[in-house]
Design a protein around this motif. Structure first.
Motif, PDB file in Angstrom:
ATOM      1  N   LYS A  11      28.839  35.231  24.123  1.00  0.00           N
ATOM      2  CA  LYS A  11      29.785  35.915  23.233  1.00  0.00           C
ATOM      3  C   LYS A  11      29.267  37.268  22.748  1.00  0.00           C
ATOM      4  O   LYS A  11      30.050  38.147  22.394  1.00  0.00           O
ATOM      5  CB  LYS A  11      30.105  35.019  22.031  1.00  0.00           C
ATOM      6  CG  LYS A  11      30.981  33.822  22.400  1.00  0.00           C
ATOM      7  CD  LYS A  11      31.202  32.901  21.209  1.00  0.00           C
ATOM      8  CE  LYS A  11      32.073  31.712  21.599  1.00  0.00           C
ATOM      9  NZ  LYS A  11      32.291  30.772  20.472  1.00  0.00           N
ATOM     10  N   VAL A  12      27.937  37.441  22.727  1.00  0.00           N
ATOM     11  CA  VAL A  12      27.380  38.725  22.279  1.00  0.00           C
ATOM     12  C   VAL A  12      26.743  39.508  23.422  1.00  0.00           C
ATOM     13  O   VAL A  12      26.331  40.648  23.242  1.00  0.00           O
ATOM     14  CB  VAL A  12      26.338  38.513  21.153  1.00  0.00           C
ATOM     15  CG1 VAL A  12      27.001  37.912  19.926  1.00  0.00           C
ATOM     16  CG2 VAL A  12      25.177  37.646  21.631  1.00  0.00           C
ATOM     17  N   LEU A  64      18.621  33.492  20.529  1.00  0.00           N
ATOM     18  CA  LEU A  64      19.565  34.505  20.038  1.00  0.00           C
ATOM     19  C   LEU A  64      18.859  35.592  19.212  1.00  0.00           C
ATOM     20  O   LEU A  64      19.095  36.793  19.436  1.00  0.00           O
ATOM     21  CB  LEU A  64      20.685  33.839  19.233  1.00  0.00           C
ATOM     22  CG  LEU A  64      21.945  34.662  19.020  1.00  0.00           C
ATOM     23  CD1 LEU A  64      22.548  35.126  20.341  1.00  0.00           C
ATOM     24  CD2 LEU A  64      22.977  33.859  18.225  1.00  0.00           C
ATOM     25  N   PRO A  65      17.972  35.236  18.272  1.00  0.00           N
ATOM     26  CA  PRO A  65      17.217  36.286  17.566  1.00  0.00           C
ATOM     27  C   PRO A  65      16.370  37.139  18.508  1.00  0.00           C
ATOM     28  O   PRO A  65      16.262  38.359  18.316  1.00  0.00           O
ATOM     29  CB  PRO A  65      16.334  35.487  16.595  1.00  0.00           C
ATOM     30  CG  PRO A  65      17.069  34.209  16.379  1.00  0.00           C
ATOM     31  CD  PRO A  65      17.736  33.896  17.681  1.00  0.00           C
ATOM     32  N   GLU A  87      34.949  26.831  24.212  1.00  0.00           N
ATOM     33  CA  GLU A  87      34.510  28.043  23.515  1.00  0.00           C
ATOM     34  C   GLU A  87      35.177  29.306  24.054  1.00  0.00           C
ATOM     35  O   GLU A  87      34.874  30.414  23.610  1.00  0.00           O
ATOM     36  CB  GLU A  87      32.983  28.179  23.634  1.00  0.00           C
ATOM     37  CG  GLU A  87      32.206  27.067  22.954  1.00  0.00           C
ATOM     38  CD  GLU A  87      32.295  27.126  21.442  1.00  0.00           C
ATOM     39  OE1 GLU A  87      32.545  28.230  20.900  1.00  0.00           O
ATOM     40  OE2 GLU A  87      32.125  26.083  20.794  1.00  0.00           O
ATOM     41  N   GLU A  88      36.053  29.121  25.052  1.00  0.00           N
ATOM     42  CA  GLU A  88      36.811  30.219  25.638  1.00  0.00           C
ATOM     43  C   GLU A  88      35.913  31.322  26.197  1.00  0.00           C
ATOM     44  O   GLU A  88      36.110  32.521  25.944  1.00  0.00           O
ATOM     45  CB  GLU A  88      37.805  30.795  24.622  1.00  0.00           C
ATOM     46  CG  GLU A  88      38.849  29.781  24.165  1.00  0.00           C
ATOM     47  CD  GLU A  88      39.858  30.361  23.187  1.00  0.00           C
ATOM     48  OE1 GLU A  88      39.528  31.377  22.526  1.00  0.00           O
ATOM     49  OE2 GLU A  88      40.955  29.810  23.089  1.00  0.00           O
ATOM     50  N   VAL A  89      34.907  30.888  26.956  1.00  0.00           N
ATOM     51  CA  VAL A  89      34.065  31.835  27.687  1.00  0.00           C
ATOM     52  C   VAL A  89      34.100  31.458  29.172  1.00  0.00           C
ATOM     53  O   VAL A  89      34.291  30.283  29.513  1.00  0.00           O
ATOM     54  CB  VAL A  89      32.605  31.836  27.176  1.00  0.00           C
ATOM     55  CG1 VAL A  89      32.534  32.196  25.709  1.00  0.00           C
ATOM     56  CG2 VAL A  89      31.920  30.503  27.439  1.00  0.00           C
ATOM     57  N   MET A 149      23.913  24.405  26.819  1.00  0.00           N
ATOM     58  CA  MET A 149      25.223  25.051  26.899  1.00  0.00           C
ATOM     59  C   MET A 149      25.644  25.672  25.572  1.00  0.00           C
ATOM     60  O   MET A 149      26.327  26.697  25.547  1.00  0.00           O
ATOM     61  CB  MET A 149      26.273  24.044  27.373  1.00  0.00           C
ATOM     62  CG  MET A 149      26.185  23.710  28.852  1.00  0.00           C
ATOM     63  SD  MET A 149      26.163  25.204  29.890  1.00  0.00           S
ATOM     64  CE  MET A 149      27.711  25.989  29.429  1.00  0.00           C
ATOM     65  N   GLN A 150      25.252  25.056  24.466  1.00  0.00           N
ATOM     66  CA  GLN A 150      25.556  25.653  23.166  1.00  0.00           C
ATOM     67  C   GLN A 150      24.867  27.004  23.022  1.00  0.00           C
ATOM     68  O   GLN A 150      25.438  27.959  22.486  1.00  0.00           O
ATOM     69  CB  GLN A 150      25.127  24.706  22.036  1.00  0.00           C
ATOM     70  CG  GLN A 150      25.909  23.403  21.988  1.00  0.00           C
ATOM     71  CD  GLN A 150      27.410  23.610  21.809  1.00  0.00           C
ATOM     72  OE1 GLN A 150      27.843  24.559  21.165  1.00  0.00           O
ATOM     73  NE2 GLN A 150      28.202  22.718  22.394  1.00  0.00           N
TER      74      GLN A 150
END
Length: 465
Positions: free
Chosen positions: A251-252, A203-204, A295-297, A243-244
């Motif tokens: 989401k981003v 993510l970073p 996670e609603e994706v 998956m996490q």
């Protein structure tokens, strides 16, 4: 008292099996008369049964189709062939009959892709997933492929510098994936794969190098573990961690829409082999859907990169037992007319198991033996460490030639062994036969390569101009 080889096999395994049958005391493989093959071409020999490649591809497609329907999974499935398992043209041509895609590992792979495009075997819609650590020529070749209009070429980023290198050479926008550096099993000598980017760093990395980069579109997260796809707590734990990362990134990053779960389906290495492929595919999609729904994706499209599973079960090798050496009161060595180090290097390098059976003399009495290769290397042997059990074969008789077959050897052995090059102790590479079926189902055979000759090896060594 049951002392025949056929009795041993019959009481130890379920036999016959789908690919292995017996006719007139001799072994058949997918209906191929192996002794007829030996009589026509001699031994040692290697062969590739091409229809098995298409068969395995379509089996996997069927499992995923069924799992998508069962789980009401809204993503698509894409089957990729991992070319490093076998780069041979006959393998790619057979595999590409089945509407699949390609995964590459190095610069020269892209040259193969360009040749396949020129031959009309693939087009710009074919996904080319570029894995591996990328430098210089590999970067240039990927860039040239994308610049030529192949928009479905997706380089998988392995380290922090690759985006910068690709940006310098790719003219317009392009898609990428990121490989996760998965954690290894506790028994490994290291904790984390050398390939990819660590879970916590992805993510970073996205925020730092991809989010505001207008040339780059992140499409895929790539997940693979060395042990392959197995029903173990370790596998499910790593998939959940993957998956996490996926849902956090999704989401981003709206363009992220694909998950590549790599390869690693096991192939048959014994007559006792059992693996519930359909269950594993069902459960993988189920677990992915559970996390995404929570996670609603949206669920990702699924890519796989099956290499050994695609080509492994198409290959085989047949040797003749030349001689038997009784080295002590318990050990009998059956010496084959080739070398395991050179023709089946995985047996020597990683103690890999293959299906091994006598080709003829199934009605003869059996004995326990060790198998030795021709080289003067002490490691040139095959024994119960590689084999599922002790090795039993029909009793050696000088006046009755004995032939043995190793099966499901189609992945890696030629490339690791250095096809067409020097072999340990200058043992020549054997003949290689391609076996297919025509439109009427009749078996056809073609000699792909002759056994190496002395002059071939001397030329490589510089003795012959």
């Amino acid at each position: 008292m049951k002392t025949r080889y056929i009795d041993l096999i019959d009481q130890t395994f379920y036999f016959p099996q789908e690919e292995f049958t017996l006719e007139d005391n001799e072994l058949q493989f997918h209906g191929i008369d192996l002794m007829e093959l030996v009589e026509e071409y001699g031994a040692p020999l290697k062969f590739t049964y091409l229809p098995k490649i298409s068969d395995n591809i379509n089996r996997a497609k069927g499992w995923f189709k069924s799992a998508i329907k069962k789980n009401k999974y809204k993503g698509k499935y894409n089957y990729c062939y991992c070319t490093k398992s076998s780069h041979f043209e006959y393998v790619l041509h057979e595999a590409l009959k089945n509407d699949i895609h390609i995964e590459t590992s190095s610069a020269f792979d892209i040259d193969i892709v360009n040749k396949l495009k020129a031959d009309g075997k693939i087009d710009d819609q074919t996904y080319v997933i570029c894995n591996g650590f990328k430098r210089d020529q590999y970067i240039s070749n990927i860039a040239n492929l994308i610049n030529s209009g192949h928009k479905n070429c997706i380089p998988i980023i392995d380290n922090y510098e690759e985006i910068g290198l690709l940006n310098e050479e790719i003219k317009g926008k392009y898609k990428i994936g990121i490989r996760i550096a998965s954690e290894e099993e506790p028994k490994f000598e290291f904790y984390t794969s050398r390939l990819g980017v660590g879970y916590k760093n992805i993510l970073p990395f996205y925020n730092r190098q991809i989010k505001d980069n207008k040339k780059v579109q992140l499409k895929m997260l790539h997940f693979f573990i060395n042990t392959g796809i197995r029903d173990t707590a370790y596998y499910w734990n790593e998939l959940l961690k993957c998956m996490q990362v996926y849902v956090q990134l999704k989401k981003v990053c709206p363009t992220l829409d694909s998950l590549n779960i790599g390869g690693g389906f096991p192939i048959k290495n014994s007559l006792a082999f059992e693996f519930d492929y359909q269950y594993m595919v069902d459960e993988i999609l189920h677990q992915i859907k559970l996390v995404c729904d929570a996670e609603e994706v949206p669920v990702p499209h699924i890519f796989t990169e099956f290499g050994s599973f695609t080509v492994g079960e198409s290959g085989g090798a047949v040797y003749e037992v030349l001689y038997q050496k009784q080295q002590n009161d318990r050990e009998k060595w059956n010496m084959i007319n080739s070398s395991f180090i050179t023709t089946l290097p995985d047996t020597w390098a990683i103690n890999k198991r293959f299906v091994m059976l006598a080709v003829n003399r199934w009605n003869d009495e059996y004995e326990r033996v060790l198998l030795g290769g021709l080289t003067c290397d002490s490691d040139d042997y095959y024994n119960s460490e590689q084999h599922m059990n002790g090795i039993y074969l029909p009793k050696y008789k000088k006046e009755k030639p004995l032939y043995i077959g190793f099966f499901n050897t189609g992945a890696y052995q030629e490339t690791i062994g250095g096809f067409g090059g020097l072999q340990h102790c200058l043992i020549p590479s054997p003949k290689h036969i391609l076996i297919d079926r025509d439109e009427n189902g009749k078996i056809t055979k073609k000699l792909f390569s002759e056994q190496q000759k002395s002059e071939d090896l001397l030329k490589i060594l510089g003795y012959n101009d």
